[in-house]
Design an enzyme around this catalytic site. Structure first.
Site, short mmCIF file in Angstrom:
data_model
loop_
_atom_site.label_atom_id
_atom_site.label_comp_id
_atom_site.label_asym_id
_atom_site.label_seq_id
_atom_site.Cartn_x
_atom_site.Cartn_y
_atom_site.Cartn_z
N CYS A 30 0.81 -1.18 -0.06
CA CYS A 30 0.15 -0.01 0.00
C CYS A 30 0.77 1.30 -0.10
O CYS A 30 1.60 1.60 0.80
CB CYS A 30 -0.85 0.10 1.44
SG CYS A 30 -1.97 1.49 1.42
N CYS A 33 0.59 3.59 3.08
CA CYS A 33 1.11 3.13 4.59
C CYS A 33 2.38 3.66 4.69
O CYS A 33 3.09 3.51 3.94
CB CYS A 33 1.13 1.34 4.77
SG CYS A 33 -0.47 0.62 4.93
N HIS A 107 -3.46 0.95 8.12
CA HIS A 107 -4.18 0.84 6.93
C HIS A 107 -5.70 0.11 6.74
O HIS A 107 -6.59 0.45 6.03
CB HIS A 107 -3.27 -0.20 6.17
CG HIS A 107 -3.58 -0.91 4.96
ND1 HIS A 107 -3.56 -0.33 3.58
CD2 HIS A 107 -4.39 -2.08 4.68
CE1 HIS A 107 -3.99 -1.11 2.82
NE2 HIS A 107 -4.65 -2.11 3.41
N ASN A 147 -14.11 8.67 -2.36
CA ASN A 147 -14.97 7.52 -3.19
C ASN A 147 -14.41 6.29 -1.83
O ASN A 147 -13.22 6.13 -1.78
CB ASN A 147 -14.30 7.22 -4.22
CG ASN A 147 -14.35 8.53 -5.20
OD1 ASN A 147 -15.14 9.24 -5.15
ND2 ASN A 147 -13.32 8.68 -6.11
N HIS A 158 -6.75 1.97 1.94
CA HIS A 158 -6.29 2.58 3.07
C HIS A 158 -7.27 4.01 3.08
O HIS A 158 -7.47 4.58 2.19
CB HIS A 158 -4.67 3.22 2.68
CG HIS A 158 -4.18 3.77 4.07
ND1 HIS A 158 -3.10 3.34 4.59
CD2 HIS A 158 -4.42 5.10 4.61
CE1 HIS A 158 -2.45 3.77 5.79
NE2 HIS A 158 -3.53 5.00 5.69
N HIS A 160 -8.78 7.05 3.00
CA HIS A 160 -8.12 8.22 2.38
C HIS A 160 -9.20 9.04 1.38
O HIS A 160 -10.24 8.35 1.05
CB HIS A 160 -6.95 8.17 1.50
CG HIS A 160 -7.25 7.48 0.01
ND1 HIS A 160 -7.56 6.23 0.08
CD2 HIS A 160 -7.34 7.73 -0.97
CE1 HIS A 160 -7.76 5.82 -1.20
NE2 HIS A 160 -7.72 6.93 -1.81
N GLN A 162 -9.69 12.80 -1.52
CA GLN A 162 -9.18 13.72 -2.22
C GLN A 162 -9.76 14.95 -2.28
O GLN A 162 -10.79 15.20 -1.96
CB GLN A 162 -9.47 12.95 -3.71
CG GLN A 162 -8.68 11.65 -3.91
CD GLN A 162 -8.85 11.04 -5.49
OE1 GLN A 162 -7.99 11.74 -6.19
NE2 GLN A 162 -9.65 10.16 -5.59
#
Lengths: 333, 48
Positions: A30, A33, A107, A147, A158, A160, A162
């Protein structure tokens, strides 16, 4: 290199970004991470929330601000400018900024599973990035979103989100701004303040109402379990909230996301959008801060697809009565 | 792979940053390819 192309049929911008074909796709290791070596974006775990420029950004600011964009001086300035150009085909370098927001060094987990303090901290980071990206020359709209779920194309699990800083106001946002301005001119009220109070008065779709924040399934929900979470006082952006409102918004967001995962006993794929004033420097009075959530499941094992009517005509067909959706969500809230 | 004291590429984009509000700490790192990384931590009052 990406390109902005003007779609003269719809008077909308399209980003053409072939380099994104090579973007990270379900990697073994990932990249979000923290690690001190390897192909990670984060060389340290000494953070609560991290932000970095998207490696496969569809927009970049290391190109000059294109004159056709710089010439716009209002929400729809670019659109009007290009509309006057008739059917001329316009393409320009894809100017803008794209950031990735990593919610935690861990993660496993999701936004809804983060401690309340971390969700509240995320709202502060979102506000700081909104203010910061608004300062970039030529940026006209800062869009914060997430998303979630492989079902809707997410390739990194993971936790997150945007942020895109566009050099124009995207067409749906411009349309909404015009509607807000019209409502304000006709009634003297903020459209969203009126919607929130109508939902509170009706109560059949209300999920959370703590006096500061209201969460509800909207009257004309397009997705089966769509939920909007709005600050009750008229706040145009994340930056205008006080500490109590921020805490309340974080709590409501966490509660609704956890309810989503309980609803069908599996992680709910969703789209999250922060709706607010276009940029920190904008002066539009009709904008009202809210978080809109569009979950993709309509049953435990069936996805709602954006198909022909929804995609071509913009006419959504919702398979669940919004009042029933609210009742179902209340059972697991 | 990363340096906290960069040589910054001439084409590196500016790191946009509004004033930091009380309690919010942001560290800036420039990656070798010119992209920035921002690390946020928060100072919290006891019991907050």
């Amino acid at each position: 290199m990406s390109e902005l192309r003007w779609d003269e049929r719809l008077r909308e911008w399209v980003i053409v970004a072939p380099h994104r074909q090579d973007r990270t796709y379900h990697p073994v290791s990932c990249p979000l991470c923290p690690d001190t070596e390897g192909d990670t974006e984060l060389p340290t775990a000494d953070f609560e929330i991290a932000v970095f420029e998207n490696r496969f950004a569809p927009m970049r600011t290391d190109v000059p601000l294109p004159p056709v964009l710089a010439a716009a001086d209002s929400h729809d300035g670019t659109h009007a400018l290009l509309a006057r150009a008739g059917d001329a085909r316009v393409a320009t370098e894809s100017y803008g900024r794209c950031e990735v927001v990593v919610y935690t060094p861990e993660h496993e987990g999701s936004l809804g599973e983060l401690p309340l303090d971390r969700v509240e901290a995320l709202l502060r980071v979102w506000a700081h990035r909104y203010e910061s990206l608004s300062c970039i020359d030529g940026v006209r709209y800062v869009f914060i979103f997430e998303n979630r779920g492989a079902e809707i194309g997410v390739t990194l699990s993971h936790p997150h989100g945007q942020i895109y800083a566009y050099p124009f106001v995207p067409a749906p946002a411009a349309r909404e701004t015009a509607i807000e301005a019209d409502h304000l001119a006709r009634t003297g009220h903020c459209l969203h303040c009126d919607i929130i109070e109508a939902e509170r008065a009706n109560a059949s779709r209300i999920l959370i109402d703590d006096g500061l924040v209201a969460a509800y399934v909207p009257y004309a929900a397009r997705w089966s379990y769509e939920v909007h979470i709005a600050v009750r006082n008229h706040r145009a952006s994340l930056s205008e909230m006080d500490a109590r409102e921020r805490r309340s918004l974080a709590s409501a967001l966490k509660s609704v996301l956890q309810a989503y995962d309980r609803l069908f006993g599996r992680p709910m794929p969703y789209l999250l959008s922060v709706r607010q004033r276009a940029t920190a420097g904008d002066t539009h009075d009709g904008a009202h801060l809210r978080i809109e959530l569009l979950p993709a499941l309509r049953t435990p094992d069936k996805l709602k697809f954006r198909a022909g009517s929804e995609t071509f005509m913009g006419v959504f067909i919702n398979d669940v009565q919004p009042e029933d959706a609210a009742a179902n969500l209340l059972k697991v809230l | 792979m990363f340096e906290t004291e960069p040589p910054v590429a001439e084409t590196a984009p500016e790191i946009p940053s509004a004033p930091e509000e009380p309690g919010l700490v942001m560290r800036r790192i420039r990656k070798p390819d010119g992209r920035y990384l921002l690390l946020y931590t928060f100072l919290r009052e006891p019991g907050e």
